[in-house]
Design an enzyme around this catalytic site. Sequence first.
Site, PDB file in Angstrom:
ATOM      1  N   TYR A 101       0.834  -1.195   0.000  1.00 31.10           N
ATOM      2  CA  TYR A 101       0.000   0.000   0.000  1.00 31.10           C
ATOM      3  C   TYR A 101       0.873   1.252   0.000  1.00 31.10           C
ATOM      4  O   TYR A 101       2.095   1.175   0.106  1.00 31.10           O
ATOM      5  CB  TYR A 101      -0.934  -0.030   1.213  1.00 31.10           C
ATOM      6  CG  TYR A 101      -2.006  -1.080   1.065  1.00 31.10           C
ATOM      7  CD1 TYR A 101      -3.203  -0.786   0.440  1.00 31.10           C
ATOM      8  CD2 TYR A 101      -1.800  -2.374   1.531  1.00 31.10           C
ATOM      9  CE1 TYR A 101      -4.189  -1.754   0.278  1.00 31.10           C
ATOM     10  CE2 TYR A 101      -2.771  -3.346   1.379  1.00 31.10           C
ATOM     11  CZ  TYR A 101      -3.972  -3.032   0.750  1.00 31.10           C
ATOM     12  OH  TYR A 101      -4.929  -3.990   0.590  1.00 31.10           O
ATOM     13  N   HIS A 102       0.241   2.400  -0.096  1.00 33.20           N
ATOM     14  CA  HIS A 102       0.954   3.675  -0.220  1.00 33.20           C
ATOM     15  C   HIS A 102       1.868   3.941   0.980  1.00 33.20           C
ATOM     16  O   HIS A 102       1.638   3.468   2.084  1.00 33.20           O
ATOM     17  CB  HIS A 102      -0.043   4.820  -0.399  1.00 33.20           C
ATOM     18  CG  HIS A 102      -1.010   4.955   0.727  1.00 33.20           C
ATOM     19  ND1 HIS A 102      -2.108   4.129   0.866  1.00 33.20           N
ATOM     20  CD2 HIS A 102      -1.037   5.791   1.771  1.00 33.20           C
ATOM     21  CE1 HIS A 102      -2.768   4.473   1.942  1.00 33.20           C
ATOM     22  NE2 HIS A 102      -2.140   5.477   2.521  1.00 33.20           N
TER      23      HIS A 102
END
Length: 180
Positions: A101-102
């Site tokens: 994820y980011h």
Amino acid sequence: MFKFLIKEGRNILEKDPAAKNLFETIFCYPSLKILIYHKIAHWLYNKKRYTLSRIISQRGRRKTGIEIHPGAKIGKKFFIDHGMGVVIGETAEVGDNVLIYHGVTLGGVGNETSAKRHPTIEDDVIIGAGAKILGPITIGKGAKIGANAVVLEDVPAYTTAVGIPARIVKKKENYLMYVI
């Protein structure tokens, strides 16, 4: 390249419930765009065209907000959800079917003297938003890293690690059945 786009686009459809169709995944997802930039940059890097490979990887960074060093080795079915702020270092190795994820960093700690300075992420790993995985460590197959965890030591296969510094909170008792 066309087969690559279709295969990776379908991978995004499988992993992201917000993805509506293959056209959208190919044209709108920064994860797929950066993988195209990385394929080109990595090929040039392996041909010892270091400056050109870095120029291409930096262009990809400006376009997507995801920085993957051209020397990093990336497996198949790799998906970066949301993407912004992801950094993957030069000697990092990412296996197949990995989801991150980011805000994730696969980086060094700055005091390594060996050639291997960045993490190795084995197959089927999930890394939560904002996690920092630092140094020449290994994240085992099927492991999960919680959001914002700071991982400085190896994480065994089929375990979950969370916290700062990361600690193992869940371990599959009989993970041999998952090896198949």
